[in-house]
Motif scaffolding. Structure first.
Motif, PDB file in Angstrom:
ATOM      1  N   LEU A 137       0.835  -1.203   0.000  1.00 59.47           N
ATOM      2  CA  LEU A 137       0.000   0.000   0.000  1.00 59.47           C
ATOM      3  C   LEU A 137       0.869   1.252   0.000  1.00 59.47           C
ATOM      4  CD1 LEU A 137      -2.570   1.720   0.461  1.00 59.47           C
ATOM      5  CD2 LEU A 137      -2.373   1.160   2.895  1.00 59.47           C
ATOM      6  N   PHE A 138       1.898   1.283   0.848  1.00 57.92           N
ATOM      7  CA  PHE A 138       2.774   2.458   0.911  1.00 57.92           C
ATOM      8  C   PHE A 138       3.413   2.738  -0.452  1.00 57.92           C
ATOM      9  CE2 PHE A 138       3.764   0.765   5.450  1.00 57.92           C
ATOM     10  CZ  PHE A 138       2.492   1.104   5.870  1.00 57.92           C
ATOM     11  N   ILE A 154       4.451   9.613   4.433  1.00 55.62           N
ATOM     12  CA  ILE A 154       3.655   8.520   4.988  1.00 55.62           C
ATOM     13  C   ILE A 154       4.123   8.239   6.410  1.00 55.62           C
ATOM     14  CG2 ILE A 154       3.012   6.084   4.765  1.00 55.62           C
ATOM     15  CD1 ILE A 154       3.509   6.338   1.756  1.00 55.62           C
ATOM     16  N   ASP A 155       3.247   8.465   7.373  1.00 56.02           N
ATOM     17  CA  ASP A 155       3.491   8.098   8.758  1.00 56.02           C
ATOM     18  C   ASP A 155       2.581   6.926   9.090  1.00 56.02           C
ATOM     19  OD1 ASP A 155       5.149  10.265   8.786  1.00 56.02           O
ATOM     20  OD2 ASP A 155       3.860  11.516  10.051  1.00 56.02           O
ATOM     21  N   GLN A 160      -5.039  12.791   4.918  1.00 59.76           N
ATOM     22  CA  GLN A 160      -5.825  11.565   4.791  1.00 59.76           C
ATOM     23  C   GLN A 160      -5.319  10.525   5.774  1.00 59.76           C
ATOM     24  OE1 GLN A 160      -5.394   9.465   1.047  1.00 59.76           O
ATOM     25  NE2 GLN A 160      -7.253   8.246   1.348  1.00 59.76           N
ATOM     26  N   ALA A 161      -6.233   9.738   6.276  1.00 61.22           N
ATOM     27  CA  ALA A 161      -5.888   8.559   7.082  1.00 61.22           C
ATOM     28  C   ALA A 161      -6.489   7.345   6.411  1.00 61.22           C
ATOM     29  CB  ALA A 161      -6.438   8.691   8.499  1.00 61.22           C
ATOM     30  N   ILE A 162      -5.688   6.301   6.263  1.00 59.07           N
ATOM     31  CA  ILE A 162      -6.183   5.034   5.729  1.00 59.07           C
ATOM     32  C   ILE A 162      -6.177   4.043   6.885  1.00 59.07           C
ATOM     33  CG2 ILE A 162      -5.765   3.150   4.110  1.00 59.07           C
ATOM     34  CD1 ILE A 162      -4.523   5.164   2.220  1.00 59.07           C
ATOM     35  N   GLU A 169       9.701   3.757   2.297  1.00 58.84           N
ATOM     36  CA  GLU A 169       8.529   4.586   1.996  1.00 58.84           C
ATOM     37  C   GLU A 169       8.005   5.330   3.225  1.00 58.84           C
ATOM     38  OE1 GLU A 169       8.942   1.038  -0.530  1.00 58.84           O
ATOM     39  OE2 GLU A 169       8.610   1.259   1.637  1.00 58.84           O
ATOM     40  N   VAL A 170       8.356   4.853   4.425  1.00 58.24           N
ATOM     41  CA  VAL A 170       7.770   5.382   5.662  1.00 58.24           C
ATOM     42  C   VAL A 170       8.635   6.491   6.241  1.00 58.24           C
ATOM     43  CG1 VAL A 170       7.087   4.803   8.029  1.00 58.24           C
ATOM     44  CG2 VAL A 170       6.644   3.185   6.158  1.00 58.24           C
TER      45      VAL A 170
END
Length: 322
Positions: free
Chosen positions: A7-8, A20-21, A70-72, A37-38
């Motif tokens: 996903l990331f 991305i956190d 946004q939060a997923i 990615e994080v």
């Protein structure tokens, strides 16, 4: 967490430069630190199943200051959506579950037939609602083990992978006995590789010490790392293995994400839902009427799904992966 990396990756593909956190339990930080990615891992100090309403609201208020766009929300529980709601994040995306309409404002209805794999269900949340997700749109996880960390782990445990190739064995499975290939089968594979000039390292947590002792009783030349490494060290040490044999476990997914030639052994669970995601993976399973049962222990008490997968099959699969 390993599948979440897919996903990331997709988020970065769609939004180059996005930050991305990840809000997650502390034990996952070893994995997140190896995902380029994080940007940041944020501690979710909640025990499994703990409701902790006030604590979640308090954490959400703290996160308001970060002004996320946004939060997923990957878990399907009601309580998991509380923090993004309390953080007043404008877009809160997730699958419908436990009546989360008020907490999620970008709620999706999951079609399990269109997204049979867990990784597809995660990656689908990166796309607009209604987008068609194909397997090719789900990149594999790829952990990065830094050379410095690898060298430190090798020095700590006095290991020398450069002297002989390493076969890593992961004979445990926290889920339960139904996921465990017989220890004498693991020992037979170990002995064959040792006689061929390999060294064999056993991996696992302290909970796997009994299983490791059973393997060592028949293959005493194995190097026992079970219970002697933390998760960070296990990832780094697996990165130097030439081959891996594992039950369906977290270490199996880690090995696959490191690009290791991996033989994954499935019994009560289904590789059609949570397969190891890597380019050099062979899955071994038996087509039986009683599996997959998803039980922690064999309800028929014969464990045929694992007993019928013989050491010779695993050794042949390893040869074909070479």
């Amino acid at each position: 967490m390993m599948m979440a990396q897919s996903l990331f990756k997709v988020l970065l593909q769609q939004h180059p430069g996005v930050n991305i956190d990840v809000l997650a339990p502390d034990w996952t930080f070893a994995l997140l630190a190896r995902m380029p990615e994080v940007r940041e891992a944020i501690s979710a100090p909640f025990a499994h199943g703990q409701f902790a309403f006030k604590e979640r609201i308090r954490l959400g208020k703290v996160l308001q200051k970060k002004r996320y766009d946004q939060a997923i929300v990957l878990p399907n529980s009601w309580k998991s959506a509380l923090v993004p709601w309390a953080a007043n994040i404008p877009q809160r995306t997730g699958w419908l579950g436990e009546f989360r309409y008020g907490l999620l404002n970008d709620a999706r209805k999951l079609d399990k037939e269109k997204c049979p794999l867990m990784v597809q269900r995660m990656v689908a949340l990166a796309y607009p609602k209604g987008a068609k997700i194909l397997p090719a749109m789900c990149p594999n996880p790829e952990l990065i083990a830094a050379d410095k960390n690898v060298e430190m782990a090798l020095a700590k445990l006095k290991l020398e992978p450069q002297s002989r190739p390493v076969l890593a064995l992961s004979p445990g499975a926290e889920f339960g006995p139904s996921k465990k290939w017989p220890t004498d089968y693991f020992a037979k594979v170990a002995l064959e590789k040792i006689h061929a000039g390999w060294q064999v390292w056993l991996f696992g947590s302290k909970k796997d010490e009994t299983v490791a002792k059973e393997v060592l009783a028949k293959a005493p030349e194995c190097i026992n790392l079970v219970g002697k490494t933390n998760l960070e060290e296990a990832v780094d040490l697996l990165s130097v293995a030439a081959q891996v044999v594992s039950n369906d476990s977290g270490l199996m997914h880690i090995a696959a994400s490191l690009g290791k030639p991996t033989v994954a052994i499935y019994g009560s669970t289904d590789p059609g839902f949570t397969p190891p995601l890597g380019k050099k993976v062979t899955v071994l399973e038996k087509e039986l009427e009683c599996r997959p049962c998803f039980k922690r222990e064999c309800p028929l008490e014969h464990h045929h799904c694992m007993q019928y997968i013989k050491p010779d099959e695993v050794l042949r699969a390893l040869d074909q992966l070479s």
